[in-house]
Design a protein around this motif. Structure first.
Motif, PDB file in Angstrom:
ATOM      1  N   GLY A  28       0.782  -1.229   0.000  1.00 25.35           N
ATOM      2  CA  GLY A  28       0.000   0.000   0.000  1.00 25.35           C
ATOM      3  C   GLY A  28       0.813   1.278   0.000  1.00 25.35           C
ATOM      4  N   PHE A  29       2.112   1.187  -0.269  1.00 23.16           N
ATOM      5  CA  PHE A  29       2.970   2.367  -0.365  1.00 23.16           C
ATOM      6  C   PHE A  29       3.111   2.685  -1.844  1.00 23.16           C
ATOM      7  CE2 PHE A  29       7.565   4.000  -0.014  1.00 23.16           C
ATOM      8  CZ  PHE A  29       7.166   5.291   0.259  1.00 23.16           C
ATOM      9  N   ASN A  30       2.639   3.881  -2.256  1.00 19.63           N
ATOM     10  CA  ASN A  30       2.559   4.214  -3.675  1.00 19.63           C
ATOM     11  C   ASN A  30       3.351   5.453  -4.063  1.00 19.63           C
ATOM     12  OD1 ASN A  30       0.725   2.089  -4.435  1.00 19.63           O
ATOM     13  ND2 ASN A  30      -0.802   3.196  -3.218  1.00 19.63           N
ATOM     14  N   PRO A  31       4.672   5.445  -3.911  1.00 21.44           N
ATOM     15  CA  PRO A  31       5.455   6.589  -4.388  1.00 21.44           C
ATOM     16  C   PRO A  31       5.584   6.511  -5.910  1.00 21.44           C
ATOM     17  CG  PRO A  31       6.931   4.902  -3.592  1.00 21.44           C
ATOM     18  CD  PRO A  31       5.525   4.425  -3.311  1.00 21.44           C
ATOM     19  N   SER A  32       5.989   7.606  -6.500  1.00 22.53           N
ATOM     20  CA  SER A  32       6.205   7.603  -7.950  1.00 22.53           C
ATOM     21  C   SER A  32       7.488   6.828  -8.268  1.00 22.53           C
ATOM     22  CB  SER A  32       6.326   9.030  -8.471  1.00 22.53           C
ATOM     23  OG  SER A  32       7.499   9.632  -7.959  1.00 22.53           O
ATOM     24  N   LEU A  33       7.596   6.391  -9.511  1.00 26.33           N
ATOM     25  CA  LEU A  33       8.798   5.677  -9.936  1.00 26.33           C
ATOM     26  C   LEU A  33      10.019   6.582  -9.825  1.00 26.33           C
ATOM     27  CD1 LEU A  33      10.163   3.174 -11.040  1.00 26.33           C
ATOM     28  CD2 LEU A  33       9.565   3.927 -13.354  1.00 26.33           C
ATOM     29  N   SER A  34       9.849   7.883 -10.098  1.00 27.33           N
ATOM     30  CA  SER A  34      10.997   8.798  -9.999  1.00 27.33           C
ATOM     31  C   SER A  34      11.459   8.940  -8.538  1.00 27.33           C
ATOM     32  CB  SER A  34      10.660  10.171 -10.586  1.00 27.33           C
ATOM     33  OG  SER A  34       9.601  10.773  -9.882  1.00 27.33           O
ATOM     34  N   LYS A  35      10.526   8.904  -7.579  1.00 28.25           N
ATOM     35  CA  LYS A  35      10.907   8.954  -6.166  1.00 28.25           C
ATOM     36  C   LYS A  35      11.675   7.697  -5.776  1.00 28.25           C
ATOM     37  CE  LYS A  35       9.356   9.599  -1.499  1.00 28.25           C
ATOM     38  NZ  LYS A  35       9.838  10.795  -0.915  1.00 28.25           N
ATOM     39  N   VAL A  36      11.188   6.546  -6.229  1.00 21.73           N
ATOM     40  CA  VAL A  36      11.876   5.287  -5.929  1.00 21.73           C
ATOM     41  C   VAL A  36      13.258   5.286  -6.577  1.00 21.73           C
ATOM     42  CG1 VAL A  36      11.810   2.776  -6.196  1.00 21.73           C
ATOM     43  CG2 VAL A  36       9.724   4.024  -5.623  1.00 21.73           C
ATOM     44  N   ALA A  37      13.359   5.791  -7.796  1.00 17.13           N
ATOM     45  CA  ALA A  37      14.654   5.859  -8.476  1.00 17.13           C
ATOM     46  C   ALA A  37      15.616   6.776  -7.726  1.00 17.13           C
ATOM     47  CB  ALA A  37      14.473   6.335  -9.913  1.00 17.13           C
ATOM     48  N   ALA A  38      15.103   7.872  -7.169  1.00 13.49           N
ATOM     49  CA  ALA A  38      15.953   8.772  -6.383  1.00 13.49           C
ATOM     50  C   ALA A  38      16.406   8.090  -5.101  1.00 13.49           C
ATOM     51  CB  ALA A  38      15.194  10.065  -6.069  1.00 13.49           C
TER      52      ALA A  38
END
Length: 114
Positions: A28-38
């Motif tokens: 249920g944790f939905n960060p953006s792909l760019s946040k995960v990449a950072a």
């Protein structure tokens, strides 16, 4: 602090930010792909505690697995008594204190305006 997201993810056979994002979404944790990449590519300056909790739940780890304390980079040894400093002067023993009357102008202090 040392950020170990890549190491923790690799131990769970997750090798790309997109795979980590999929693991995050399962809890249920939905960060953006760019946040995960950072988060994947470098050490974050800040991380919300709620987000950190969700990351740990998704990866099956603890906060101590993701964050490791390291010694501060600025800790340098203080010269021992009698040692010389870089400019060749002998290092003082004890704390360094200002000498009275050594300020610029070295005259008496003026009174504050009334």
């Amino acid at each position: 602090m040392k950020w170990n997201l890549r190491m923790v993810a690799a131990q769970r056979d997750l090798w790309r930010p997109a795979e980590v994002l999929a693991a995050f979404r399962q809890v249920g944790f939905n960060p953006s792909l760019s946040k995960v990449a950072a988060l994947w590519g470098g050490t974050p300056v800040t991380v919300r505690l709620e987000d950190l909790d969700m990351m740990c739940a998704a990866l099956g780890c603890t906060v101590a697995d993701l964050l490791q304390a390291e010694p501060l980079a600025g800790n340098q040894a203080v010269p021992e008594e009698g040692e010389r400093t870089a400019d060749g002067a002998e290092s003082p023993s004890g704390p360094v204190r200002p000498v009275p009357g050594s300020r610029r102008g070295s005259g008496p202090r003026s009174l504050p305006p009334s």
